[in-house]
Design a protein around this motif. Structure first.
Motif, short mmCIF file in Angstrom:
data_model
loop_
_atom_site.label_atom_id
_atom_site.label_comp_id
_atom_site.label_asym_id
_atom_site.label_seq_id
_atom_site.Cartn_x
_atom_site.Cartn_y
_atom_site.Cartn_z
N GLU A 54 0.82 -1.22 0.00
CA GLU A 54 0.00 0.00 0.00
C GLU A 54 0.85 1.27 0.00
OE1 GLU A 54 -2.40 0.11 3.51
OE2 GLU A 54 -0.68 0.16 4.87
N ASN A 55 2.15 1.16 0.27
CA ASN A 55 3.00 2.35 0.25
C ASN A 55 3.20 2.92 -1.14
OD1 ASN A 55 3.52 2.61 3.05
ND2 ASN A 55 4.85 0.80 2.92
N ILE A 56 2.81 2.17 -2.15
CA ILE A 56 2.86 2.71 -3.51
C ILE A 56 1.88 3.87 -3.64
CG2 ILE A 56 2.39 2.16 -5.94
CD1 ILE A 56 3.13 -0.72 -5.29
N TYR A 57 0.79 3.78 -2.89
CA TYR A 57 -0.28 4.76 -3.06
C TYR A 57 0.18 6.20 -2.82
CZ TYR A 57 -4.26 7.65 -1.86
OH TYR A 57 -5.12 8.71 -1.79
N PRO A 58 0.80 6.53 -1.67
CA PRO A 58 1.19 7.94 -1.49
C PRO A 58 2.21 8.39 -2.54
CG PRO A 58 2.06 6.55 0.28
CD PRO A 58 1.13 5.70 -0.51
N VAL B 183 -9.22 -2.02 -2.09
CA VAL B 183 -9.05 -3.45 -1.82
C VAL B 183 -10.14 -4.15 -2.62
CG1 VAL B 183 -9.41 -5.21 -0.04
CG2 VAL B 183 -8.01 -3.20 0.45
N GLU B 184 -9.80 -5.25 -3.27
CA GLU B 184 -10.80 -5.94 -4.08
C GLU B 184 -10.68 -7.43 -3.83
OE1 GLU B 184 -10.82 -4.81 -8.23
OE2 GLU B 184 -11.65 -6.73 -8.85
N ARG C 68 -10.74 -6.65 8.25
CA ARG C 68 -11.65 -7.79 8.37
C ARG C 68 -11.34 -8.88 7.36
NH1 ARG C 68 -16.21 -6.72 11.36
NH2 ARG C 68 -16.10 -8.96 11.77
N LEU C 69 -10.85 -8.48 6.17
CA LEU C 69 -10.57 -9.45 5.12
C LEU C 69 -9.11 -9.89 5.09
CD1 LEU C 69 -12.66 -7.78 2.25
CD2 LEU C 69 -13.39 -9.49 3.90
N GLN C 70 -8.39 -9.47 6.13
CA GLN C 70 -6.99 -9.87 6.28
C GLN C 70 -6.14 -9.48 5.07
OE1 GLN C 70 -6.04 -13.64 8.06
NE2 GLN C 70 -8.02 -13.78 9.10
N ARG C 71 -6.27 -8.19 4.73
CA ARG C 71 -5.45 -7.65 3.64
C ARG C 71 -4.63 -6.47 4.16
NH1 ARG C 71 -7.18 -11.80 1.50
NH2 ARG C 71 -8.03 -11.94 -0.61
N LEU C 72 -4.21 -6.58 5.43
CA LEU C 72 -3.49 -5.45 6.01
C LEU C 72 -2.22 -5.16 5.22
CD1 LEU C 72 -3.98 -6.32 9.78
CD2 LEU C 72 -4.90 -4.32 8.57
N GLY C 73 -2.02 -3.87 4.94
CA GLY C 73 -0.82 -3.43 4.21
C GLY C 73 -0.87 -3.68 2.72
N LEU C 74 -1.99 -4.16 2.23
CA LEU C 74 -2.07 -4.50 0.81
C LEU C 74 -3.20 -3.74 0.12
CD1 LEU C 74 -1.75 -8.39 1.09
CD2 LEU C 74 0.01 -6.81 0.32
#
Lengths: 845, 225
Positions: free
Chosen positions: A74-78, A93-94, A205-211
């Motif tokens: 997710e650091n790509i985003y900033p 998130v998808e 909740r969907l276990q996608r932390l950091g992604l």
């Protein structure tokens, strides 16, 4: 007394005298047009809906960044959002969430997007939910940010039979996560089943932390999109690509393109068979009226005038049939979409409930095809009639000379030769167009050669002394041209049936054998049957391996990566593979390349990867994995019937080390000696969860073959229609011949041949003709099957198969065809045994 | 109005066979001629040449001031449509058209509207004695009636030349005489020229002159009816 114009008088007279012939030909055209139009409308509706939904979800985005299915950092985003060219950036998130058993075990997954509401408002406003959760319509209530708040599209609400305030349970790992329906997505797009929640809540909740799975970008006015994409490419980690809306739509449409084209071609096969029915009925009708046409020429109708009148007859039949076909096609589409959905068995359009839309251009094309079919079917007989010598044609018995031209072998040989050459051509735009044309040319060439072959074959048969066989063989020898018109219909129909039967049988047996190869274990455990939110964590894996009765456990991780932005993603499978003997786990085609000193890690690719990406054995490639570029060498090619867009298999240890992903989707288990599958199944349910799916290889095989049969259901239906049209053509041909030979039958009756003998003669003629046609159809069908197996299928779906002809079925079909044709000949000639036939000798026609 | 000059025609399907060799013939306006000859001597071929259905290998055929033998197929067809009428041995009546529609065919071919043609057809049917059978279908007619339909069709458009090839070959004697008399009456009434090809001396006697077609050409022939 009332006179009509000459053309109207001739047309009306012929239609009044023989309405059945015209109706039959029109119906054949109608069925072909209806099938083609219906298949097109259904596919068009589904693809339109699918791509519109894709476009709706992209909203105002100019670019979409996508990576592996599991997600990217997710650091790509900033970093991307701060670029000067970017006006707004929306992270997402998808996931395809597995619904729990409470809602339905075999449900398709529900697509859930996690969005940042503030960012999404600028880029994808369609995804902003409308709160209607009983607490009142208060958009500022903060409910949208609750960790369990879910907004569903109207289509999703209807599908799940829920409403705001209810809850939806999804499976994450092996746990149940309950989400509360906080409101709706009124702008999500009609027919699209979709859920949206807060991005932070989704990651947790969907276990996608950091992604993240996606970042949608809206660019500032005046930014050059292509130049910006190139700039982005340098910033993005491996495996993350930038796509424009067109690329995304194309990718979605390409998923099903080969399947849709295949179905359309099959529908056109029905039209082709209809064309041949038109030809056979029109050819025999023209032959029957040869003297009439000669009279018109004597009275002063020019060649051109006669040609136009004959073609006008066919045009009327074709236009009527085509118009009826469009109506039938539209009605069929409405029914299919209402009761069966747009899938047509292929499984390419999940979550889509499209509406039928009238497609005027397609309607015009199919109408024109129907009309052209009728015109082309009658062109050759019409030309012959127009150019016949009137003085000669007025004489009785000159009919066979009209068909003498059909005996020339050169047109047929030219068609066969051209068709054979085209089988060597590669695909056009990744579709086996030359292959399809080759099949059409071979079929047409075979049909055109039938008169010549009939002439030689029947001349070889000895005339027997018994009355019935003597008369039957004399007819076949003396009038092979007329007889061979009926033969062509048999050949067209039966060769297509043979080709499809061989192809489907070969495919099915190859799939069955493949399943045996890819299911070596004794029991299989799956975290979830659909979606990508179910998985076995390391703890669950240990639990599985530790269940008493498990002798050995192998775990499989299935995910997706993108190698080319314009192509569908490639499946990546991680499993335990012995690099020195990969054939124990993979159905290899060809010899593997064993690892050598200095090699990077080895991957094994499916046949599609060779076709689509050029990944041949021994080639060194780079693959994107967890944001890094990884070097690999291709160690072998294997057959994969599960995925047509490409699959890579990597050793489990390599994958875990490089990606850090320790979760898995499936477990393959071998049992200890004294444990039964029932016992182990029970123990696994106790150790894990009631909801895990456990199946023996036989059950998986049976289910897979059931899905296979379902995906071919439409093929079987279209094939059956082609057979029916072919049989109609045979019946029409015999009927036409009986009419044309009415005087001959009358003469036989005058000479003392009984009705029963005339009937037996016709039945024997029909049986002999059909037997010859069936044998020729088997031979030609075999050749066409080889083209389907070795050219069309590999170029369409990028997989190979072994040849397994269904000899028993083919023999049965041939026998049934011969019997049906004999009966048709007998039935068609029933008038020949009536009193009217005796009167026929009075008439000069 | 019709002149054949040194016309020759042969067929080569199984070796060259001369059917007509250097034939000369002249037919004046209003003249009615019968041509007799042995089977295979070329009578039907001669009619086909005159009708423009076949082209001579040598010589020329002039009709109404035009060289028929030099015309294209379409030109010959259009000329035949407007200026000639045919009666065949085998009647050749279209089975799916009514009596009136069969008779009206040449008028419609020559561009007359159905409404305009109806009067002429009605008059023609009256002349041949079939005015009460206008809406009948051919299968309801006797042989003699069908041939009268053919005669009516051959003359309804008032052609300059009528060609009749064995018109009574399939008829009983009484019907044959009725048809022959009808032919002659109509030819004379309309001022049409006519060529009757026949085996029958009795039929030939209804013409103004009788010619015998021999390998050496056409020679006058006396018949005893």
């Amino acid at each position: 007394m009332r006179l009509q114009s000459l053309t109207r008088a001739l047309l009306a007279g012929e239609l009044r005298a023989y309405p059945g012939r015209a109706i039959l030909a029109a119906l054949a055209i109608a069925i072909g047009v209806a099938l083609g139009y219906a298949v097109h409308l259904i596919n068009y509706a589904a693809v339109s809906e699918f791509t519109q939904a894709t476009r709706a979800l992209m909203g105002n985005a100019d670019l979409e960044l996508r990576g592996a299915r599991l997600g990217f950092d997710e650091n790509i985003y900033p970093r991307v959002a701060r670029l000067p060219e970017v006006a707004a950036a929306s992270p997402l998130v998808e996931v395809d969430a597995k619904l729990t058993a409470r809602i339905g075990v075999n449900r398709e997954p529900l697509k859930i997007l996690g969005i940042d509401i503030f960012r999404a408002a600028a880029v994808q406003p369609n995804l902003i939910g409308h709160i209607t959760d009983g607490a009142g319509d208060d958009p500022d209530s903060g409910m949208a940010f609750d960790s369990d708040a879910l907004f569903l599209s109207p289509a999703a609400l209807a599908w799940l039979n829920v409403r705001p305030g209810d809850s939806v349970d999804i499976q994450v790992g092996l746990e149940t996560v309950s989400l509360r329906i906080a409101g709706t997505l009124p702008a999500a797009g009609a027919g699209r089943r979709l859920g949206v929640m807060d991005i932070g809540a989704a990651q947790w909740r969907l276990q996608r932390l950091g992604l993240l799975q996606r970042i949608d970008l809206k660019l500032k006015p005046g930014v050059d999109v292509e130049a910006f994409k190139n700039k982005l490419a340098a910033l993005l980690p491996a495996g993350v690509v930038a796509m424009q809306p067109d690329d995304s739509e194309r990718r979605s449409a390409n998923l099903s393109r080969a399947y849709r084209v295949n179905l359309t071609v099959l529908a056109l096969v029905a039209l082709f068979t209809g064309a041949f029915l038109v030809f056979s009925t029109q050819a025999l009708s023209v032959v029957r009226r040869r003297a009439q046409f000669a009279l018109l020429r004597v009275l002063g109708v020019t060649r051109g005038g006669l040609l136009r009148r004959i073609l006008l007859e066919s045009a009327l039949v074709g236009a009527s049939g085509a118009a009826l076909g469009l109506l039938l096609g539209y009605a069929t589409t409405v029914l299919v979409l209402e009761y069966a959905g747009a899938d047509l068995g292929g499984g390419y359009f999940p979550g889509v409930k499209p509406e039928v839309r009238f497609a005027p251009l397609a309607a015009l094309i199919f109408f024109t095809l129907g009309l052209l079919t009728a015109l082309l079917g009658s062109l050759s007989p019409a030309l012959e009639a127009a150019h016949a010598h009137p003085a000669q044609a007025l004489k009785a018995g000159d009919e066979e000379s009209a068909l003498r031209r059909l005996r020339s072998p050169w047109p047929g040989l030219a068609l066969l030769g051209t068709g054979a050459l085209l089988t060597l051509a590669g695909p056009v735009n990744e579709l086996p167009i030359p292959g399809y044309i080759a099949i059409a040319l071979l079929l047409t060439g075979g049909i055109v050669l039938m008169p010549r072959l009939a002439h030689h074959l029947f001349a070889l048969l000895p005339l027997l002394r018994q009355t019935v066989p003597y008369l039957a063989l004399a007819q076949l020898q003396g009038a092979p041209g007329r007889a061979s018109i009926g033969l062509g219909g048999i050949l067209a129909s039966f060769s297509l049936v043979t080709a499809m039967a061989i192809m489907v049988s070969s495919f099915r047996i190859s799939v069955d054998q493949w399943l045996n190869g890819v299911l070596p274990a004794e029991l299989y455990v799956r975290a979830a049957s659909s979606g990508d939110t179910g998985f076995f964590s390391p703890a669950a894996q240990s639990a599985i391996a530790g269940v008493p009765g498990v002798a050995r456990a192998e775990f499989v991780r299935v995910t997706q990566i993108t190698l080319d932005a314009t192509r569908p993603p490639v499946t990546l499978i991680s499993r335990r593979i012995d690099a020195m003997n990969p054939a124990t786990r993979l159905p290899l085609v060809g010899a593997p390349r064993l690892p050598q000193a200095g090699d990077p890690l080895t991957v094994w690719v499916s046949e599609a990867m060779v076709d689509l990406y050029g990944f041949e054995v021994g080639r060194r490639v780079t693959l994107p994995l967890a944001g890094k570029t990884v070097a690999a060498v291709i160690g072998g090619v294997w057959r994969d019937y599960g995925r047509q867009h490409g699959t890579l298999v990597m050793n489990e240890s390599d994958y875990r080390q490089l990606s850090g992903d320790q979760n898995v989707n499936d477990a393959a288990l071998w049992l200890t000696l004294n444990t039964t599958t029932a016992q182990l199944t029970q123990r696994l349910r106790v150790a894990l969860d009631e909801r895990v799916e456990i199946a023996e290889p036989g059950e998986i095989r049976a289910l897979s073959l059931k899905i296979f049969d379902r995906s071919f259901a439409v093929t079987y239906l279209l094939e059956a229609v082609a057979i029916v049209i072919g049989l109609f053509g045979v019946a029409a041909g015999f009927s036409g011949q009986a009419l044309a030979r009415a005087r001959e039958f009358g003469i036989l009756r005058h000479l003392g041949v009984t009705r029963r003998q005339v009937g037996a003669m016709l039945a024997l003629e029909g049986a002999l003709l059909t037997l010859f046609g069936a044998l020729a159809g088997l031979a030609l069908g075999w050749v066409i099957a080889l083209i389907l197996i070795h050219v069309v299928n590999p170029q369409s779906f990028h997989w190979s198969m072994d040849l397994h002809p269904p000899f028993g079925l083919l023999a049965l079909l041939a026998g049934l065809l011969v019997a049906a044709s004999a009966a048709a000949a007998l039935f068609s000639g029933r008038r020949a045994m009536s009193v009217a036939a005796v009167q026929a000798v009075r008439e000069d026609w | 109005m019709l002149t054949l000059t040194n016309v020759s025609k042969s067929y080569t399907s199984t070796g060259k066979r001369h059917i007509v060799r250097e034939l000369n013939f002249r037919l004046e306006k209003g003249e009615y001629v019968a041509i007799m000859g042995e089977s295979g001597v070329g009578k039907s071929t001669l009619l086909n040449l005159i009708a423009g259905l076949e082209k001579p290998d040598a010589g020329s055929i002039e009709f109404g001031g035009k060289t028929l033998s030099a015309m294209s197929d379409d030109e010959a067809t259009l000329l035949r449509r407007a200026k000639m009428g045919f009666v065949f041995q085998a009647f050749h009546v279209l089975p799916q058209l009514s009596v009136a529609q069969n008779v009206g065919l040449p008028l419609l071919l020559n561009g007359m509207t159905p409404r305009e043609a109806e009067k002429r057809v009605a008059d023609m049917l009256l002349a041949v004695g079939l005015d009460d059978r206008a809406d009948s279908m051919p299968r309801e007619l006797s042989g003699g009636e069908m041939q009268r339909v053919a005669v009516a069709r051959a003359l309804v458009h008032q052609p300059q030349l009528l060609l009749a090839d064995e018109p009574t070959g399939n008829l009983d004697p009484d019907s044959a005489m009725q048809v022959l008399q009808l032919l002659r009456d109509q030819i004379k009434q309309h001022g049409t020229s006519g060529i009757l090809v026949t085996h029958s001396a009795r039929a030939a006697a209804t013409a103004d002159h009788v010619l015998l077609l021999t390998p050496q050409g056409l020679i006058p022939h006396a018949v005893t009816p």
